[in-house]
Design a protein around this motif. Structure first.
Motif, PDB file in Angstrom:
ATOM      1  N   PRO A 145     -13.681 -37.461 -63.275  1.00 16.24           N
ATOM      2  CA  PRO A 145     -13.355 -38.805 -63.766  1.00 16.24           C
ATOM      3  C   PRO A 145     -13.918 -39.055 -65.168  1.00 16.24           C
ATOM      4  N   GLU A 146     -13.122 -39.647 -66.014  1.00 17.27           N
ATOM      5  CA  GLU A 146     -13.584 -40.051 -67.343  1.00 17.27           C
ATOM      6  C   GLU A 146     -14.800 -40.965 -67.240  1.00 17.27           C
ATOM      7  N   GLU A 147     -14.846 -41.767 -66.177  1.00 20.58           N
ATOM      8  CA  GLU A 147     -15.899 -42.781 -66.033  1.00 20.58           C
ATOM      9  C   GLU A 147     -17.294 -42.172 -65.981  1.00 20.58           C
ATOM     10  N   LEU A 148     -17.401 -40.905 -65.566  1.00 12.08           N
ATOM     11  CA  LEU A 148     -18.724 -40.279 -65.516  1.00 12.08           C
ATOM     12  C   LEU A 148     -19.333 -40.146 -66.905  1.00 12.08           C
ATOM     13  N   GLY A 149     -18.503 -40.158 -67.919  1.00  8.69           N
ATOM     14  CA  GLY A 149     -18.999 -40.011 -69.282  1.00  8.69           C
ATOM     15  C   GLY A 149     -19.664 -41.246 -69.838  1.00  8.69           C
TER      16      GLY A 149
ATOM     17  N   ALA B  23     -18.960 -36.556 -74.092  1.00  9.82           N
ATOM     18  CA  ALA B  23     -19.700 -36.526 -75.355  1.00  9.82           C
ATOM     19  C   ALA B  23     -20.568 -37.761 -75.537  1.00  9.82           C
ATOM     20  N   ASN B  24     -20.406 -38.763 -74.651  1.00  6.72           N
ATOM     21  CA  ASN B  24     -21.226 -39.981 -74.729  1.00  6.72           C
ATOM     22  C   ASN B  24     -22.522 -39.873 -73.930  1.00  6.72           C
TER      23      ASN B  24
ATOM     24  N   SER C 279     -14.692 -30.060 -78.576  1.00 11.64           N
ATOM     25  CA  SER C 279     -15.658 -29.876 -79.669  1.00 11.64           C
ATOM     26  C   SER C 279     -16.591 -31.071 -79.778  1.00 11.64           C
ATOM     27  N   GLU C 280     -16.155 -32.216 -79.236  1.00 11.65           N
ATOM     28  CA  GLU C 280     -16.974 -33.435 -79.306  1.00 11.65           C
ATOM     29  C   GLU C 280     -18.304 -33.280 -78.559  1.00 11.65           C
ATOM     30  N   LEU C 281     -18.367 -32.334 -77.611  1.00 11.00           N
ATOM     31  CA  LEU C 281     -19.620 -32.148 -76.870  1.00 11.00           C
ATOM     32  C   LEU C 281     -20.783 -31.797 -77.790  1.00 11.00           C
ATOM     33  N   SER C 282     -20.470 -31.247 -78.940  1.00 14.57           N
ATOM     34  CA  SER C 282     -21.534 -30.839 -79.864  1.00 14.57           C
ATOM     35  C   SER C 282     -22.364 -32.014 -80.351  1.00 14.57           C
TER      36      SER C 282
ATOM     37  N   GLU D   2     -17.984 -25.735 -83.515  1.00 12.55           N
ATOM     38  CA  GLU D   2     -18.895 -26.897 -83.540  1.00 12.55           C
ATOM     39  C   GLU D   2     -20.027 -26.781 -82.526  1.00 12.55           C
ATOM     40  N   LEU D   3     -19.859 -25.914 -81.503  1.00 13.08           N
ATOM     41  CA  LEU D   3     -20.925 -25.794 -80.505  1.00 13.08           C
ATOM     42  C   LEU D   3     -22.231 -25.316 -81.129  1.00 13.08           C
TER      43      LEU D   3
END
Length: 944
Positions: free
Chosen positions: A144-148, A172-173, A193-196, A218-219
Motif C-alpha cells: 500500500p502507498e499509505e505505508l510510505g 521515499a518519505n 530512484s527517489e529512495l536515495s 542515485e542509490l
C-alpha cells in the motif's frame, strides 16, 4: 462526631465516590481499540487456541496474549495498545483493516505465521508505528502507498511472503526508516530512484524478487547505507553504475544473478567493504587492479565473462576467506602471492576457487599451507598436473561453507526431570543443571563466508547486547542456507537454575524489539522462534501490560466502592491526621512461620517506617535479589541495617525464619549480629547491626577510593576464617553457611570482618543412634555461581568443605581483585593457570600496592588448595584458619597477636614482581601515618 464533621465526611465521601468511579472508568482500554482487537481476532484462524483469552475481560488489564499496553493512561483517560506481538502462533486467516484503529501502537508483529491476503492500507493510519513485522507469512498483493506516510517507522520487514507489484515511491518519505527487508517476494518494476533521499537507511534488502530496469545510479547517494543486497533480480542490459564506488559507508554489496553487463567498477574507495558478490552475471573486461578494503572477507566474481590475469592486489588481504573466480576467461599464471604472505591461525581458512578459466602457467612450485584450498580444475595448467606435481589441486570440487555444532558435551550425571533442565557445557563449574531458553536465530546478510573464525566474536556481540555472560550462550549448531544466510540454534542459560519471568521478558523484548545493537560484520538478524519451554506458564501468566498495582487496585475499588467503605477509610485518616508519616501500618497477622525467639526484638512495620523516613531512597544503602537494604535509626538512636524483602519473597519464609533462628543463638565478633525482625502481612524485614564500611566486594572494586593494602586483606581473611570456624566447631549444633561470598563478608567501622546472611544455612549432621556423625547433609543445591563447591554440585552432598571452597574463592578475590566469574572467565582457573606457569604475580591486584612476596606465595597456595575439586583434597576450616594465622605471624614485624579491635598492622613491604617468582623481591620504603594504617599500610625495615 458533631453535625459539621458528619456533613464534612458526607461531602468527602461523595467527592471520593465520584473520584473512584471516574478513576475506575479511566483504567480500561480505549473502547475503539477493544472493538478493533475483536475484529482482528475474528479475521484470524487460531487452530491451537493461542488467543483464547481474547474472548473475555479487558485487553490491557486482563493480559490478553501478545498485548502490551502503555504504563499509564494518556490525556484521553484510556489505556492504549503499545505492542501486538504474535510471533509464530500458528495463525492463519487475514490481517484485519481494523489494525489501523490501534493508532498508538509501536510494534506490530505477526512474524512466522501462515497469514494470507494483503497488507491493509489502514496500517498507514498508525502514526506511532515503529516496527512493521509481517515476514514469514503468505501475504500477497501490492504494497500500500499509505505505508510510505508512517512518520516513525524504523523497520519494515515483509520478506518471505508473496507480495507483488512495485515498490511505492511514497516509501521515499520514510525519513526515520533504517531497515527495508523486502526480500523473497514477487516485487516487480524498477527500484525507485527517489529512495536515495532516505537519510537514515542502513539496509536495503530486495533480493529474490522480480525487479527489472536499470540499477539507479542515485542509490550511491544514500548517506548511511551499509548493505545493498539485490541478488536474483533481472536488471537485464544494465551495468553497475560507476558511482557505486562512492558509497563510502558500504559494508556489503551483493548483486548476484542480476543479468548485469559491463565492467566491474572500481570499488577501492569503499574503505569498509567486507563482502562483494557480483557472481552469475555477464560482466566483461578485466578485474580492477586497485586494492580492495583490508576488511574484505569474501570476493565472488565467479560465473561471468571476465578476462585478463588475476591481479596481484588480491594478495595480503588480512581477512580474506574466499576468492571465487571460477567459470570466467582469466589467463596468465596462478598467483602464489595470494597465500604466501597470509597468516592463518586456528580455524581460519582460505578458499581460492580458480576452476574453469584459462590459467596456463605457475610462477613457482605450488605449496599452499594446509588451511588454504586451491582449486584449478578446468584450467590448461592441469594438463601437465603430474609433471608439475599439482594433481591434488586439479580435482573438481564444490566447496560448501562449513556448518555444524560448535560445543562438545561432557559426561555428566542426569539433571532433574521435573523441568527442562540441561547441563550448561560452558558454565565455569561442570555439570551445572539449569533451564535454558531455546531460540532459532538467523543472520540475514552476514559479512563473511566462514563463520568459524567469527564464532567467539559473535558470542561476545550477542551476550554483550543481551547483558549476559559469555558462558550463558551456547551455539548448539549453525547451518548456511540459501541467500547465503546463516541459521543458528542457540540456547541461553540462566546464571542460576532458572531465569525469572522479568528476565525472560527482557530477553524476548531485546530480540523482538531489535534492541540489540547492529553489527557491521554480522549484519541484520531475525528471530525464527523463541521457545519458552518450562517458562511458558510463567510468562503467559505474567502481566505485560505495565499496569501498576495501584491501577489494578483502583479498578477494583472503583467497582466496589461504596459509602460505608469510604467512610471507614476517611475515619481512619482523620484518626491519624496528626501522624508525621501518612503510611498506615499493615494489619498484624500471624506469621506464616511462627517467630517468637528470646533475645531478638519483634519490630512493627511503623517502627521500621519511622527508622527509615518511610523507606526513603536517601536511606537505601544496598540492593540484592531479596530486596533492598536501608540504613535506619531506631527510637533509641541505634543505627541499624534493615533488609526489606520484596513483598512475598525474602527468598521464602523458610529462609527468613532460618536466619532469625540461627542468628539468635550465634554470638561471635566475626558474625553479624541480628537485632530484630519485622513480620507483618506481606512484609518481612531483618534488622542487623549496621556495618559502616559495607561489604568486602565494595572495597575490591576498582572504583573504591582507598584500596585495601595487603595487611588489611590478610586481617579480613583471618576474621572471616575465624567466624566460619566458629560456625563449624563451636556453634551448637554446628552450622554450614552455604553462601560464603565477598558480598556476605561485611566490614564494620574498624574494618573488622563479619560473616553475614544465613538464609541458606543448614545445620550440620547430628550423631545417629550409634553415635556416628554423617559426613554430609543431602540437600538441594543452593548458593551463588562462582562460589559453589563442584562436588556439592554433582552429588548434592553439603559438607563443611563446601564452605572451605567458597572461602578459598574469597581469598582469590582478596589477592586478585577479580570477580569469581567475569566475561566467561573463572577466577579459580585463571589463578591456577598463572600459578602453574610461574606467572602468579601477574594476576595479583595492582591496587594492593607493595606486599611481602613470600606471604603472597603461601596465601595463593592456601587459596588454591581450598578450591580443589575433590572434597578430601581441601583443608579443614581449622587448618585454613591456622595457616592464615601463620601467614599473619610471618609477615615481617606484624603483631603476632592481632587484635580485632584495632586496625594497626606492621611489616615489611615489597614492590610486586613484574612477572614471575624469579623476578625477585626488592624492598621499598614507605612512611606510616594514621590514614594509611587504616588502609592496611605496613611500615618497612632495612632490606635484608
Amino acid at each position: 462526631m458533631s453535625g459539621a464533621k458528619i456533613f464534612l465526611c458526607g461531602a468527602v465521601v461523595a467527592v471520593l465516590s465520584c473520584f473512584f468511579v471516574q478513576f475506575a472508568g479511566a483504567q480500561i482500554t480505549d473502547p475503539s481499540e477493544v472493538t478493533a482487537l475483536k475484529a482482528i481476532r475474528n479475521s484470524l484462524i487460531d487452530p491451537f487456541n493461542e488467543l483464547k483469552n481474547w474472548d473475555s475481560g479487558d485487553p490491557c488489564t486482563s493480559e490478553w496474549t501478545g498485548i502490551t499496553c502503555y504504563n499509564s493512561t494518556l490525556s484521553d483517560g484510556y489505556l492504549h495498545v503499545q505492542e501486538l506481538q504474535l510471533l509464530k502462533r500458528n495463525l492463519s486467516g487475514n490481517l484485519s483493516p481494523e489494525l489501523g484503529q490501534l493508532s498508538y501502537m509501536k510494534i506490530l508483529d505477526f512474524m512466522w505465521n501462515k497469514i494470507n491476503g494483503s497488507i491493509p492500507k489502514e496500517i498507514g493510519n498508525i502514526t506511532a508505528l515503529e516496527l512493521l513485522l509481517v515476514n514469514g507469512n503468505q501475504l500477497s498483493g501490492p504494497l500500500p502507498e499509505e505505508l510510505g506516510y508512517l512518520p516513525n517507522l524504523n523497520r519494515i520487514q515483509i520478506d518471505q511472503n508473496h507480495i507483488s507489484g512495485p515498490v511505492p515511491k511514497s516509501f521515499a518519505n520514510l525519513n526515520k526508516t533504517k531497515h527495508f527487508h523486502m526480500n523473497n517476494n514477487s516485487i516487480s518494476g524498477q527500484i525507485p530512484s527517489e529512495l536515495s533521499r532516505l537519510p537514515e537507511l542502513l539496509h536495503l534488502l530486495l533480493d529474490n524478487n522480480n525487479l527489472t530496469g536499470s540499477l539507479p545510479p542515485e542509490l550511491s547517494r544514500f548517506p548511511k547505507l551499509l548493505i545493498l543486497q539485490l541478488d536474483n533480480n533481472n536488471f537485464s542490459g544494465s551495468s553497475i553504475p560507476a558511482s557505486y564506488g562512492n558509497m563510502a559507508q558500504l559494508l556489503k554489496l551483493s548483486l548476484r544473478n542480476c543479468s548485469l553487463q559491463g565492467a566491474v567498477p572500481d570499488l577501492s574507495r569503499i574503505q569498509q567493504l567486507g563482502y562483494l558478490d557480483l557472481s552469475q552475471n555477464r560482466l566483461t573486461g578485466s578485474i580492477p587492479s586497485s586494492r580492495l578494503s583490508d576488511n574484505i572477507t569474501t570476493i565472488d566474481l565467479s560465473n561471468n565473462l571476465l578476462s585478463g590475469s588475476i591481479p596481484s592486489s588480491f594478495s595480503d588481504l588480512p581477512h580474506l576467506q574466499r576468492l571465487s573466480l571460477e567459470n570466467n576467461k582469466l589467463n596468465g599464471s596462478v598467483p602464489s602471492t595470494i597465500w604466501e604472505n597470509v597468516t592463518l591461525t586456528g580455524n581460519e581458512s582460505l578458499i581460492l576457487d580458480f576452476q574453469n578459466n584459462s590459467l596456463a602457467n605457475i610462477t613457482s612450485a605450488l605449496n599452499p599451507p594446509a588451511n588454504v584450498t586451491l582449486l584449478l580444475y578446468g584450467n590448461p595448467v592441469c594438463a601437465n598436473a603430474n609433471q608439475l606435481n599439482i594433481v591434488e589441486f586439479c580435482q573438481p570440487q564444490i566447496v560448501q561453507a562449513p556448518g555444524g555444532s560448535t560445543n562438545s558435551k561432557i559426561s555428566c550425571p542426569p539433571c532433574p526431570t521435573d523441568l527442562d533442565y540441561e547441563n550448561n557445557p560452558l558454565y565455569p563449574i561442570p555439570c551445572f543443571c539449569s533451564v535454558p531458553l531455546a531460540l532459532g536465530y538467523r543472520l540475514k546478510s552476514p559479512g563473511f563466508s566462514d563463520f568459524r573464525p567469527y564464532e567467539h566474536s559473535f558470542e561476545e556481540y550477542l551476550t554483550s547486547g543481551l547483558l549476559l555472560y559469555l558462558y550463558q550462550l551456547e551455539i548448539v549448531s549453525f547451518l548456511w542456507e540459501e541467500g547465503p544466510r546463516l541459521r543458528m540454534y542457540l540456547k541461553l542459560f540462566p546464571n542460576a537454575t532458572l531465569f525469572n519471568a522479568s528476565e525472560v521478558r527482557r530477553i524476548q523484548d531485546m530480540f523482538t524489539g531489535w534492541l540489540i545493537p547492529d553489527s557491521d560484520i554480522f549484519g541484520p538478524y531475525e528471530l525464527l522462534n523463541f521457545t519458552l519451554g518450562s517458562y511458558g506458564p510463567v510468562i503467559s501468566n505474567a502481566s505485560r501490560s505495565g499496569l501498576g498495582t495501584g491501577a489494578m487496585v483502583g479498578i477494583v475499588l472503583g467497582a466496589v466502592a461504596g459509602a460505608a467503605t469510604l467512610s471507614a477509610v476517611i475515619t481512619m485518616l482523620i484518626l491519624r491526621r496528626h501522624s508525621k508519616y501518612r503510611l498506615v501500618p499493615k494489619k498484624r497477622t500471624l506469621s506464616r512461620i511462627p517467630v517468637k525467639i528470646d533475645g531478638v526484638k519483634d519490630f512493627t512495620f511503623e517502627e521500621m517506617a519511622l527508622a527509615t523516613n518511610n523507606f526513603s531512597s536517601s536511606t537505601q544503602v544496598g540492593q540484592g535479589g531479596y530486596g533492598k537494604v536501608y540504613r535506619g535509626v531506631l527510637a533509641d538512636g541505634t543505627v541499624v541495617a534493615i533488609k526489606r524483602a520484596q513483598q512475598g519473597s525474602l527468598q521464602g519464609s523458610k529462609e527468613f525464619f532460618t536466619e532469625i533462628e540461627l542468628l539468635s543463638r550465634l554470638h561471635h565478633r566475626n558474625l553479624v549480629s541480628l537485632i530484630g525482625y519485622c513480620d507483618e502481612e506481606d512484609e518481612q524485614m531483618l534488622v542487623y547491626e549496621f556495618m559502616a564500611n559495607g561489604s568486602l566486594r565494595d572495597h575490591l572494586s576498582a572504583r573504591c577510593k582507598e584500596p585495601l593494602k595487603f595487611s588489611m586483606r590478610l586481617r579480613i581473611a583471618l576474621g572471616s576464617a575465624r567466624g566460619i570456624l566458629y560456625l563449624h566447631t563451636e556453634a551448637d549444633p554446628p552450622i554450614f553457611h552455604r553462601d560464603i561470598k565477598a558480598t556476605n563478608i561485611l566490614l564494620d567501622s574498624k574494618f573488622i570482618a563479619k560473616v553475614a546472611d544465613f538464609g541458606l544455612s543448614r545445620l550440620a549432621p547430628v550423631p545417629d543412634t550409634e553415635g556416628t556423625v554423617p559426613a554430609h547433609v543431602s540437600t538441594v543445591v543452593k548458593g551463588t555461581p562462582g562460589y559453589l563447591d563442584p562436588e556439592y554440585f554433582l552429588t548434592h552432598k553439603l559438607t563443611d568443605k563446601s564452605d572451605v571452597y567458597s572461602l578459598g574463592v574469597v581469598f582469590l578475590e582478596l589477592l586478585t581483585g577479580m570477580h569469581p566469574i567475569s566475561h566467561g572467565k573463572n577466577i579459580v582457573r585463571e589463578v591456577t593457570t598463572a600459578y602453574q606457569s610461574g606467572m602468579m604475580f601477574s594476576v595479583i591486584d595492582s591496587l594492593m600496592g607493595s606486599y611481602p612476596s613470600e606471604c603472597i606465595e603461601k596465601f595463593v597456595s592456601l587459596a588454591l588448595r581450598c578450591c580443589q575439586d575433590e572434597t578430601d583434597a581441601r583443608p579443614s576450616m581449622a587448618e585454613v584458619f591456622r595457616e592464615v594465622e601463620n601467614i599473619w605471624r610471618m609477615t615481617p614485624e606484624v603483631d603476632v597477636t592481632p587484635s580485632e579491635s584495632t586496625a594497626t598492622d606492621a611489616g615489611k613491604t615489597v614492590t610486586p614482581p613484574s612477572s614471575s617468582l624469579a623476578a625477585g623481591n626488592p624492598y621499598v620504603s614507605s612512611d606510616v601515618s594514621g590514614s594509611n594504617l587504616l588502609s592496611g599500610a605496613i611500615p618497612t625495615i632495612t632490606p635484608r
